[in-house]
Structure formats: C-alpha cells, structure tokens
Design a protein around this motif. Structure first.
Motif, short mmCIF file in Angstrom:
data_model
loop_
_atom_site.label_atom_id
_atom_site.label_comp_id
_atom_site.label_asym_id
_atom_site.label_seq_id
_atom_site.Cartn_x
_atom_site.Cartn_y
_atom_site.Cartn_z
N ILE A 1 -8.08 6.86 2.66
CA ILE A 1 -8.86 6.31 3.76
C ILE A 1 -9.27 7.50 4.62
O ILE A 1 -8.60 8.54 4.63
CB ILE A 1 -8.10 5.24 4.58
N TYR A 2 -10.40 7.36 5.32
CA TYR A 2 -10.89 8.49 6.10
C TYR A 2 -11.53 8.02 7.40
O TYR A 2 -11.96 6.87 7.52
CB TYR A 2 -11.87 9.34 5.29
N SER A 3 -11.58 8.95 8.35
CA SER A 3 -12.22 8.70 9.64
C SER A 3 -13.06 9.91 10.01
O SER A 3 -12.60 11.05 9.91
CB SER A 3 -11.16 8.46 10.72
N GLN B 1 -10.34 -2.38 8.10
CA GLN B 1 -11.11 -1.17 7.85
C GLN B 1 -10.57 -0.37 6.67
O GLN B 1 -11.32 0.28 5.95
CB GLN B 1 -11.08 -0.26 9.08
N ALA B 2 -9.25 -0.38 6.49
CA ALA B 2 -8.58 0.53 5.56
C ALA B 2 -8.13 -0.10 4.26
O ALA B 2 -7.48 0.55 3.45
CB ALA B 2 -7.38 1.17 6.27
N SER B 3 -8.43 -1.37 4.06
CA SER B 3 -8.00 -2.07 2.86
C SER B 3 -9.12 -2.98 2.37
O SER B 3 -10.14 -3.12 3.04
CB SER B 3 -6.74 -2.89 3.17
N TYR C 1 0.13 -2.47 -0.49
CA TYR C 1 -0.56 -1.34 0.14
C TYR C 1 0.48 -0.40 0.73
O TYR C 1 1.43 -0.85 1.37
CB TYR C 1 -1.47 -1.83 1.26
N TRP D 1 -11.93 3.59 10.59
CA TRP D 1 -11.46 4.05 9.28
C TRP D 1 -12.25 3.37 8.17
O TRP D 1 -12.77 2.26 8.36
CB TRP D 1 -9.96 3.76 9.11
N HIS D 2 -12.32 4.05 7.02
CA HIS D 2 -13.06 3.56 5.87
C HIS D 2 -12.24 3.80 4.61
O HIS D 2 -11.53 4.81 4.52
CB HIS D 2 -14.41 4.27 5.74
N VAL D 3 -12.39 2.92 3.63
CA VAL D 3 -11.77 3.14 2.32
C VAL D 3 -12.63 4.14 1.58
O VAL D 3 -13.85 3.98 1.47
CB VAL D 3 -11.68 1.83 1.51
#
Length: 193
Positions: free
Chosen positions: A73-75, A24-26, A33, A82-84
C-alpha cells in the motif's frame, strides 16, 4: 481484516487517534490481511520521491484455506490517504521491501517474500528459498516472482533494510536477516549485499 493506522510526531512520546483505512488499503474480496511484518519505506529517488510504502499480504479467504499474496500500500500525501499498489503473486506472504537503483539508472523496488509454495501451493520442491520480485514503477506493478536460491529459508519471516546508499566511502548496502536453514528455524544469519 481491518487496516488501522496511527502516527507520532514526537518520536513515540504521543500518538494520534487510530484511523481505520481499510476502505483505502484493502479490497472488498480480501478476507485475511496483514501488514509487514516489519517496516515501511519512504522513496528517496525517482518521480515519486517521498512516497510512503508499506509491505502487506492478503488472502481472499478469511482463513488459511486459500493462497496468500504479497502486495504493497502507498501514500503520496504523507499518509493522509492510502492506495493498494501492485499484487506480487500467489503463494507469497510476509514481505519486506527496499528501494534500489535499476541497472542503467532509475529507481527500482525489490520485494523479498516468505515462500508459501510448499504450504498453500502444495509444491514442496519449491520450498527452502525466498521469493523476490522487482518494480520499476514504484510499486504499481511487479515482475514475475522468482526464487532466490542464495537466500534459504524454512518458511519464516525475514527482515531486509537498506543500510546505506553508495558514497565516496562505501558501496550501496542492504542487510537481510533470517534463519538460514531450509527446514528449521535455526542458524540466524545476517547477510550484506
């Protein structure tokens, strides 16, 4: 290159099982990272009030041969998914962000980044100052990065946090800390804006 997360609901007495949120985050083409270092924030203004945002950086290479770039990254669901978010620019690295109010109103993010132009960018004339960028869509896109000549640095981690929002007693205040030297990790300084 793995992104792991855990959380505590009791002020750190106990922690949940670690979750791997790398998918989700990458992105698949990212080799190196790192989150932060430092803290994430939760938005208190704007249409995405409550959004969790963590500052991070990455490289497309697995070693230091390629340039690094800052990103977030955000939620929007309290950390379940989570999202990039937006990628700021090449030759940036360790970063911190704060929420501010944009001129004329509205929410804005300010990201303050370690300057790697002298290292990976091979442009030593651009070193000695922090790199900053702003977002008016809560981290999805970022302005063209600029150099902040007031914030000198020897290519090092720095810290930035919101100290207070404005009220009847005082103005809005941000704190920034780093070694305030262009060449050495010395002269540790805390600035107030």
């Amino acid at each position: 290159g793995r992104v792991l997360i855990t959380h505590s609901d009791d002020d750190g007495v106990s922690w949940t099982a670690v979750r791997d949120i790398t998918s989700q985050a990458s992105r698949r083409d990212w080799g190196w990272y790192a989150l932060g270092p430092g803290v994430g924030i939760q938005l208190v203004h704007g249409s995405h009030r409550g959004r969790l945002i963590l500052p991070a950086n990455h490289r497309t290479t697995t070693d230091r041969s390629g340039p690094s770039s800052s990103h977030i990254i955000y939620s929007d669901d309290h950390g379940e998914t989570w999202h990039v978010g937006g990628i700021v620019g090449k030759h940036t690295n360790e970063c911190q962000l704060v929420e501010t109010l944009a001129p004329g109103g509205g929410s804005e993010l300010l990201i303050n980044m370690r300057n790697h132009w002298g290292r990976s960018g091979k442009r030593p004339e651009l070193t000695g100052q922090r790199v900053v960028s702003r977002s008016r869509d809560d981290g999805i896109t970022w302005s063209e990065p600029t150099f902040d000549a007031a914030l000198t640095e020897p290519t090092c981690q720095a810290s930035m946090i919101r100290y207070s929002w404005s009220n009847a007693d005082h103005d809005s205040r941000l704190l920034f800390a780093n070694p305030a030297s262009k060449t050495k990790r010395e002269q540790m300084t805390v600035r107030l804006s």
